[in-house]
Enzyme design. Structure first.
Site, PDB file in Angstrom:
ATOM      1  N   MET A  31       0.786  -1.022   0.383  1.00 33.75           N
ATOM      2  CA  MET A  31       0.121   0.035  -0.227  1.00 33.75           C
ATOM      3  C   MET A  31       0.982   0.852  -0.013  1.00 33.75           C
ATOM      4  SD  MET A  31      -3.446  -0.806   2.090  1.00 33.75           S
ATOM      5  CE  MET A  31      -2.960  -0.333   3.525  1.00 33.75           C
ATOM      6  N   HIS A  35       8.713   1.192   3.322  1.00 34.00           N
ATOM      7  CA  HIS A  35      10.203   1.542   4.185  1.00 34.00           C
ATOM      8  C   HIS A  35      10.557  -0.017   4.275  1.00 34.00           C
ATOM      9  CE1 HIS A  35       7.574  -1.680   6.657  1.00 34.00           C
ATOM     10  NE2 HIS A  35       6.682  -0.189   6.461  1.00 34.00           N
ATOM     11  N   HIS A  38       9.058  -3.601   3.421  1.00 32.72           N
ATOM     12  CA  HIS A  38       8.823  -3.801   2.158  1.00 32.72           C
ATOM     13  C   HIS A  38      10.263  -3.993   1.428  1.00 32.72           C
ATOM     14  CE1 HIS A  38       5.392  -0.746   3.025  1.00 32.72           C
ATOM     15  NE2 HIS A  38       5.347  -1.892   2.533  1.00 32.72           N
ATOM     16  N   GLN A  62     -10.382  -2.471   1.492  1.00 32.87           N
ATOM     17  CA  GLN A  62      -9.722  -3.401   2.914  1.00 32.87           C
ATOM     18  C   GLN A  62     -10.001  -2.695   4.185  1.00 32.87           C
ATOM     19  OE1 GLN A  62      -5.756  -4.310   0.654  1.00 32.87           O
ATOM     20  NE2 GLN A  62      -5.071  -3.791   3.158  1.00 32.87           N
ATOM     21  N   ASP A 150       1.719  -9.052   8.392  1.00 32.41           N
ATOM     22  CA  ASP A 150       0.499  -9.305   8.636  1.00 32.41           C
ATOM     23  C   ASP A 150       0.534 -10.447   8.659  1.00 32.41           C
ATOM     24  OD1 ASP A 150      -0.494  -6.670   7.517  1.00 32.41           O
ATOM     25  OD2 ASP A 150       1.322  -6.652   6.565  1.00 32.41           O
ATOM     26  N   SER A 185       6.299  -0.107  10.125  1.00 34.72           N
ATOM     27  CA  SER A 185       5.123  -0.244   9.524  1.00 34.72           C
ATOM     28  C   SER A 185       4.998   1.301   9.204  1.00 34.72           C
ATOM     29  CB  SER A 185       4.287  -0.187  10.357  1.00 34.72           C
ATOM     30  OG  SER A 185       2.130   0.295  10.156  1.00 34.72           O
ATOM     31  N   SER A 186       4.151   1.312   7.413  1.00 38.75           N
ATOM     32  CA  SER A 186       3.799   2.861   7.457  1.00 38.75           C
ATOM     33  C   SER A 186       3.162   3.470   8.831  1.00 38.75           C
ATOM     34  CB  SER A 186       2.651   2.453   6.220  1.00 38.75           C
ATOM     35  OG  SER A 186       3.795   1.321   5.697  1.00 38.75           O
TER      36      SER A 186
HETATM   37  P1  AMP Z   1       1.501  -3.410   3.203  1.00 40.13           P
HETATM   38  O1  AMP Z   1       1.685  -1.217   2.491  1.00 40.13           O
HETATM   39  O2  AMP Z   1       1.312  -2.408   4.992  1.00 40.13           O
HETATM   40  O3  AMP Z   1       0.251  -3.854   3.276  1.00 40.13           O
HETATM   41  O4  AMP Z   1       2.296  -3.996   3.461  1.00 40.13           O
HETATM   42  C1  AMP Z   1       2.744  -4.770   1.597  1.00 40.13           C
HETATM   43  C2  AMP Z   1       3.529  -6.259   2.393  1.00 40.13           C
HETATM   44  O5  AMP Z   1       4.950  -5.916   3.162  1.00 40.13           O
HETATM   45  C3  AMP Z   1       2.810  -6.877   3.067  1.00 40.13           C
HETATM   46  O6  AMP Z   1       2.993  -8.445   3.141  1.00 40.13           O
HETATM   47  C4  AMP Z   1       3.666  -6.307   4.685  1.00 40.13           C
HETATM   48  O7  AMP Z   1       3.517  -7.905   5.578  1.00 40.13           O
HETATM   49  C5  AMP Z   1       5.145  -6.825   4.443  1.00 40.13           C
HETATM   50  N1  AMP Z   1       5.459  -5.608   4.789  1.00 40.13           N
HETATM   51  C6  AMP Z   1       4.895  -4.336   6.286  1.00 40.13           C
HETATM   52  N2  AMP Z   1       5.846  -4.027   7.572  1.00 40.13           N
HETATM   53  C7  AMP Z   1       6.645  -5.571   7.151  1.00 40.13           C
HETATM   54  C8  AMP Z   1       7.806  -5.763   8.543  1.00 40.13           C
HETATM   55  N3  AMP Z   1       7.600  -4.573   9.169  1.00 40.13           N
HETATM   56  N4  AMP Z   1       7.994  -6.552   7.711  1.00 40.13           N
HETATM   57  C9  AMP Z   1       8.507  -7.441   6.946  1.00 40.13           C
HETATM   58  N5  AMP Z   1       7.714  -6.784   5.901  1.00 40.13           N
HETATM   59  C10 AMP Z   1       6.923  -6.159   6.119  1.00 40.13           C
END
Ligand code: AMP
Length: 280
Positions: A31, A35, A38, A62, A150, A185-186
């Site tokens: 999304m 960071h 990702h 979502q 997640d 985390s974002s």
């Molecule tokens: P998001 O942008 O938060 O939807 O995350 C996109 C992908 O990056 C998802 O598969 C998350 O599980 C993964 N992700 C987010 N934060 C982390 C983290 N700190 N360590 C590993 N994977 C992450």
């Protein structure tokens, strides 16, 4: 500069060409507001595929009605730079109208989406499964990369892929943390200085739980109590859940035995954070 593609037709042109050339394609769904977490997924995808697509899409379906869809941080230019430096080939950054053109179809996985985050976020996983299915059909990747951060999402996506016979390998990647233990985390950008400190109670609680298991504790209840107790010491924390479940079925665990997922969701002020560990 790495191409940032806005339409389904355009991204299909890229991947159809690669497939014709016999190149393998990896997909990293995100999304955005990227960071190091990702980046670890993109790095892994680049190391295992000839071409990598990063999708960068704040998926409205979502988010629940009272969640942070509007506030969710966005910075496509910075994201594109990170994707380029990590070696991705293209960024797919559609608008919601491009993805949901009067759509009437959803994909939902039963049972394992009704527990943990599914209790407080009842529409969340149908939104995730629908958008991930669409991305799979648009990009047709050989492999797709998801973070253990997640944990429930990873388990749900694996189940969906098995149930619907997607011919795609799902690769789970370890949690990337800040130096002090906070899972990246974002949403961490929502935290003020005081909340940022308070947010450490998640990783602290989970570490305490993990140590207890390493020292021989076999009662899942005892592990949950230690995690919960540690988080409750933090005044700004409001627990959504502390659970210990079977890491495949997500059924409640009685004993702290592998495969075990110990997962927490905690509000720090208005920000809902999640974290977990797995015993394999
Ligand atoms: P998001 O942008 O938060 O939807 O995350 C996109 C992908 O990056 C998802 O598969 C998350 O599980 C993964 N992700 C987010 N934060 C982390 C983290 N700190 N360590 C590993 N994977 C992450």
């Amino acid at each position: 500069m790495i191409p940032v593609v806005k339409t389904i037709d355009e991204i299909r042109e890229y991947v159809n060409k690669w497939h014709k050339e016999g190149l393998s394609v990896g997909l990293v769904p995100t999304m955005g507001y990227l960071h190091e977490g990702h980046k670890s997924l993109i790095d892994r995808a680049v190391s295992e595929n000839d071409r990598v697509v990063v999708s960068d899409f704040v998926n409205p379906t979502q988010f629940g009605p009272n969640e942070d869809l509007e506030a969710y941080p966005r910075d496509i230019e910075r994201d594109a730079a990170l994707c380029e430096s990590a070696g991705a080939a293209v960024v797919f950054n559609p608008e919601p109208e491009e993805m949901y053109d009067n759509a009437l179809t959803t994909v939902s996985v039963d049972k394992i989406t009704k527990v943990l985050c599914g209790k407080t976020r009842p529409v969340h996983f149908a939104g995730v499964c629908t958008v991930v299915s669409k991305l799979f059909n648009i990009v047709k990747p050989d492999r797709a990369y998801f973070g253990q951060k997640d944990a429930q999402q990873l388990i749900v996506v694996k189940k969906m892929v098995k149930d619907l016979n997607f011919d795609i390998e799902i690769v789970g990647c370890p949690i990337v943390r800040e130096a002090d233990g906070l899972a990246k985390s974002s949403r961490n950008t929502y935290l003020n200085a005081e909340e940022r400190k308070a947010a450490l109670c998640l990783s602290r609680g989970l570490s305490a739980g993990r140590k207890l298991i390493e020292n021989g504790e076999r009662s899942a209840e005892a592990v949950k109590n230690v995690v919960r107790g540690e988080i409750e010491k933090e005044q700004l924390a409001k627990i959504d859940y502390v659970e210990a479940v079977n890491a495949e079925t997500l059924d409640n665990a009685e004993t702290a035995e592998a495969p075990l997922l110990v997962a927490v969701a905690v509000y720090i002020g208005k920000t809902r954070l999640i974290d977990n560990f797995i015993v394999e």
